[in-house]
Motif scaffolding. Structure first.
Motif, mmCIF file in Angstrom:
data_model
loop_
_atom_site.group_PDB
_atom_site.id
_atom_site.type_symbol
_atom_site.label_atom_id
_atom_site.label_comp_id
_atom_site.label_asym_id
_atom_site.label_seq_id
_atom_site.Cartn_x
_atom_site.Cartn_y
_atom_site.Cartn_z
ATOM 1 N N ILE A 114 0.830 -1.203 0.000
ATOM 2 C CA ILE A 114 0.000 0.000 0.000
ATOM 3 C C ILE A 114 0.869 1.260 0.000
ATOM 4 O O ILE A 114 0.551 2.247 -0.666
ATOM 5 C CB ILE A 114 -1.038 0.010 1.157
ATOM 6 N N LYS A 118 0.727 4.028 -3.077
ATOM 7 C CA LYS A 118 0.473 5.448 -2.831
ATOM 8 C C LYS A 118 1.607 6.325 -3.359
ATOM 9 O O LYS A 118 1.401 7.458 -3.753
ATOM 10 C CB LYS A 118 0.292 5.707 -1.330
ATOM 11 N N ARG A 119 2.809 5.811 -3.341
ATOM 12 C CA ARG A 119 3.982 6.590 -3.731
ATOM 13 C C ARG A 119 4.201 6.605 -5.244
ATOM 14 O O ARG A 119 4.692 7.592 -5.788
ATOM 15 C CB ARG A 119 5.215 5.979 -3.041
ATOM 16 N N ARG A 120 3.848 5.505 -5.919
ATOM 17 C CA ARG A 120 4.318 5.327 -7.302
ATOM 18 C C ARG A 120 3.249 5.272 -8.379
ATOM 19 O O ARG A 120 3.515 5.605 -9.531
ATOM 20 C CB ARG A 120 5.132 4.020 -7.380
ATOM 21 N N VAL A 121 2.053 4.771 -8.058
ATOM 22 C CA VAL A 121 1.077 4.510 -9.124
ATOM 23 C C VAL A 121 0.384 5.817 -9.540
ATOM 24 O O VAL A 121 -0.092 6.566 -8.689
ATOM 25 C CB VAL A 121 0.037 3.468 -8.654
ATOM 26 N N PRO A 122 0.357 6.103 -10.857
ATOM 27 C CA PRO A 122 -0.251 7.361 -11.313
ATOM 28 C C PRO A 122 -1.770 7.386 -11.193
ATOM 29 O O PRO A 122 -2.511 7.142 -12.142
ATOM 30 C CB PRO A 122 0.225 7.498 -12.764
ATOM 31 N N PRO A 139 0.719 15.686 -3.193
ATOM 32 C CA PRO A 139 1.571 15.770 -1.996
ATOM 33 C C PRO A 139 3.035 16.027 -2.352
ATOM 34 O O PRO A 139 3.520 15.546 -3.372
ATOM 35 C CB PRO A 139 1.409 14.395 -1.340
ATOM 36 N N ARG B 50 7.137 13.524 -12.891
ATOM 37 C CA ARG B 50 7.768 12.432 -13.623
ATOM 38 C C ARG B 50 7.245 12.502 -15.047
ATOM 39 O O ARG B 50 6.232 13.150 -15.309
ATOM 40 C CB ARG B 50 7.413 11.075 -12.993
ATOM 41 N N VAL B 76 1.567 12.005 -7.248
ATOM 42 C CA VAL B 76 0.376 11.154 -7.212
ATOM 43 C C VAL B 76 -0.263 11.156 -5.823
ATOM 44 O O VAL B 76 0.390 11.452 -4.820
ATOM 45 C CB VAL B 76 0.711 9.716 -7.662
ATOM 46 N N GLY B 78 -2.975 8.542 -4.947
ATOM 47 C CA GLY B 78 -3.885 7.411 -4.809
ATOM 48 C C GLY B 78 -3.859 6.860 -3.384
ATOM 49 O O GLY B 78 -3.150 7.361 -2.519
#
Lengths: 140, 79
Positions: A114, A118-122, A139, B50, B76, B78
């Motif tokens: 998780i 939260k950090r990587r997925v666009p 953020p 990015r 991002v 999410g």
């Protein structure tokens, strides 16, 4: 066979339908995380929100994260579903499930997944506030 | 050369569109971002973004080719 461990969902996530993908005779533990839409953020009252994704890259990056988790932790299987579109307070926004032989690995992998999602997925969240304003969260 | 750009989240709001085809002389995403940031007044500096070309992350000095799909990805949120 192409693994599809990560999905984007336009419809409500049915956890009971997702969980059997984690079944494994050697697994003695299942850990999951559910992210819910809450009614406040950063001191503001939230009414609803929209999630927007760049699907091609979100699917590839999500899949990469789950493959990394399987390689990195002693887990049997891992899955994640993330909602897109408009969500209401209390809706399930993201679900992560992990099965492992032992609970420690299941908890650790679930937490790692998780955090990486939260950090990587666009995927981006647009919060609609009670005062009528809205804003995309980016953020720092 | 023609490049296809997709915009998401606050960049789409700011540009007033979610995609466009631009005839650009930009050779890299870095040059292209300077161009579109000036057109639309994007506030993000490149170091906060990015960049993806044809559905995969690339570096800012990646060589662009005709018909490439270029996306500048804001931070991002999410989860």
């Amino acid at each position: 066979m192409t693994a599809r461990r990560f999905r984007l969902g336009e419809e409500p996530i049915d956890v009971a339908a997702e969980r059997p993908a984690l079944d494994h005779a050697a697994a003695g533990a299942y850990a999951s995380f559910e992210g819910w839409v809450r009614d406040h953020n950063d001191g503001r009252s939230v009414r609803q929100l929209d999630y927007q994704a760049y699907p091609a890259l979100a699917l590839a990056e999500g899949e990469a994260i789950l493959a990394e988790a399987v390689a990195r932790f002693r887990v049997r299987e891992a899955r994640c579903v993330h909602r897109v579109g408009r969500l209401a307070i209390g809706d399930l926004a993201v679900w992560v499930g992990v099965s492992a032989d032992h609970r420690g690995d299941a908890f650790e992998a679930c937490r790692w997944i998780i955090d990486e999602v939260k950090r990587r997925v666009p995927i981006w969240k647009n919060e609609h506030y009670a005062d009528g304003e809205s804003g995309w969260l980016h953020p720092t | 050369m023609n490049l296809k750009l997709l915009y998401f989240a606050s960049l789409a709001d700011r540009a007033g569109r979610s995609e466009e085809t631009r005839d650009s002389a930009a050779r890299t995403p870095r040059e292209l971002y300077v161009e579109v940031a000036a057109v639309y007044g994007f506030a993000f500096t490149a170091d906060r973004l990015r960049v993806a070309v044809n559905g995969a992350f690339v570096g800012w000095d990646h060589a662009l080719g005709a018909g490439d799909e270029v996306v500048f990805l804001p931070p991002v949120s999410g989860g």
